[in-house]
Design a protein around this motif. Structure first.
Motif: not given
Ligand SMILES: [Zn+2]
Length: 68
Positions: A4-14
């Motif tokens: 989930m954190r990885d997904r959040e990180r990806k979203l934040i970078s987007k």
């Protein structure tokens, strides 16, 4: 949890990229054809970089790749 954190990180970078595009004035323009992405689509997916036509083309190509 980690995933989930990885997904959040990806979203934040987007989101960061989207904010960068707002800064340089290219936000809302399709990366592929350079056309307007459209307010409706941006409202539904604020971090998108492709218009509906290019996105569906990309998805069709992905499907073809998976099949082939
Ligand atoms: Zn396009």
């Amino acid at each position: 949890m980690l995933r989930m954190r990885d997904r959040e990180r990806k979203l934040i970078s987007k989101i960061d990229e989207a904010l960068g595009r707002i800064d340089d004035g290219s936000y809302g323009r399709c990366e592929d054809c350079g056309g307007d992405i459209g307010v409706e689509r941006l409202r539904a997916r604020p971090v998108t970089t492709l218009c509906i036509a290019c996105k569906s083309q990309q998805e069709a190509e992905e499907r073809r790749r998976k099949l082939g």
